[in-house]
Design a protein around this motif. Sequence first.
Motif, PDB file in Angstrom:
ATOM      1  N   THR A  30      -9.278   1.510   1.761  1.00  0.00           N
ATOM      2  CA  THR A  30      -9.252   0.648   2.952  1.00  0.00           C
ATOM      3  C   THR A  30      -9.760  -0.757   2.668  1.00  0.00           C
ATOM      4  O   THR A  30      -9.872  -1.559   3.591  1.00  0.00           O
ATOM      5  N   ASN A  32      -9.349  -4.395   1.805  1.00  0.00           N
ATOM      6  CA  ASN A  32      -8.185  -5.256   1.938  1.00  0.00           C
ATOM      7  C   ASN A  32      -7.767  -5.873   0.611  1.00  0.00           C
ATOM      8  O   ASN A  32      -6.600  -5.835   0.238  1.00  0.00           O
ATOM      9  N   THR A  33      -8.720  -6.451  -0.110  1.00  0.00           N
ATOM     10  CA  THR A  33      -8.378  -7.187  -1.325  1.00  0.00           C
ATOM     11  C   THR A  33      -9.368  -6.884  -2.436  1.00  0.00           C
ATOM     12  O   THR A  33     -10.578  -6.911  -2.223  1.00  0.00           O
ATOM     13  N   THR A  52      -3.835  -6.796  -2.834  1.00  0.00           N
ATOM     14  CA  THR A  52      -4.179  -6.317  -1.501  1.00  0.00           C
ATOM     15  C   THR A  52      -3.955  -4.815  -1.411  1.00  0.00           C
ATOM     16  O   THR A  52      -3.394  -4.192  -2.308  1.00  0.00           O
ATOM     17  N   SER A  53      -4.380  -4.262  -0.288  1.00  0.00           N
ATOM     18  CA  SER A  53      -4.190  -2.831  -0.061  1.00  0.00           C
ATOM     19  C   SER A  53      -2.714  -2.478   0.032  1.00  0.00           C
ATOM     20  O   SER A  53      -2.341  -1.319  -0.163  1.00  0.00           O
ATOM     21  N   ARG A  54      -1.886  -3.453   0.318  1.00  0.00           N
ATOM     22  CA  ARG A  54      -0.442  -3.219   0.372  1.00  0.00           C
ATOM     23  C   ARG A  54       0.227  -3.441  -0.978  1.00  0.00           C
ATOM     24  O   ARG A  54       1.446  -3.301  -1.092  1.00  0.00           O
ATOM     25  N   GLY A  55      -0.569  -3.830  -1.970  1.00  0.00           N
ATOM     26  CA  GLY A  55      -0.009  -4.025  -3.294  1.00  0.00           C
ATOM     27  C   GLY A  55       0.484  -5.432  -3.566  1.00  0.00           C
ATOM     28  O   GLY A  55       1.064  -5.688  -4.631  1.00  0.00           O
ATOM     29  N   ASN A  56       0.246  -6.346  -2.638  1.00  0.00           N
ATOM     30  CA  ASN A  56       0.639  -7.737  -2.871  1.00  0.00           C
ATOM     31  C   ASN A  56      -0.320  -8.373  -3.876  1.00  0.00           C
ATOM     32  O   ASN A  56      -1.531  -8.222  -3.770  1.00  0.00           O
ATOM     33  N   THR A  57       0.232  -9.060  -4.846  1.00  0.00           N
ATOM     34  CA  THR A  57      -0.573  -9.647  -5.911  1.00  0.00           C
ATOM     35  C   THR A  57      -0.466 -11.163  -5.929  1.00  0.00           C
ATOM     36  O   THR A  57       0.516 -11.739  -5.465  1.00  0.00           O
ATOM     37  N   ASN A  73      -5.949   3.797  -6.097  1.00  0.00           N
ATOM     38  CA  ASN A  73      -6.838   4.152  -4.991  1.00  0.00           C
ATOM     39  C   ASN A  73      -7.446   5.547  -5.183  1.00  0.00           C
ATOM     40  O   ASN A  73      -8.574   5.802  -4.776  1.00  0.00           O
TER      41      ASN A  73
END
Length: 118
Positions: A30, A32-33, A52-57, A73
């Motif tokens: 959980t 975020n970054t 990020t937690s969404r995999g954005n780099t 994770n």
Amino acid sequence: QVQVVESGGGLVQAGGSLRLSCAASRSIFTINTMGWFRQAPGKQREMVATITSRGNTAYADSVKGRFTISRDNAKNTVYLQMNSLKPEDTAVYYCNGRVLAASPWGSWGQGTQVTVSS
């Protein structure tokens, strides 16, 4: 906040590779970054890569195409794969995380030394 322990640094010749690991003291699912930073002697600490937690780099221009950040994770671990290393990559590398996008970064750990010889 998340506490981390960095590892994987060492001495490598220019053009070589290293993989850094960042083990977190709690679940990072959980968070975020997560990010990797570095500080060379006499210079300010700078951001190297974030995920990020969404995999954005995101990457610093100086490492784009050479470094890859990833997160596992399930293992509460973040990695930094560093290829085509250059002497100017020599620095102490730190990992950190922020729970929310607007949160401050947590406390800094000991870091791991990366030395690239020419």
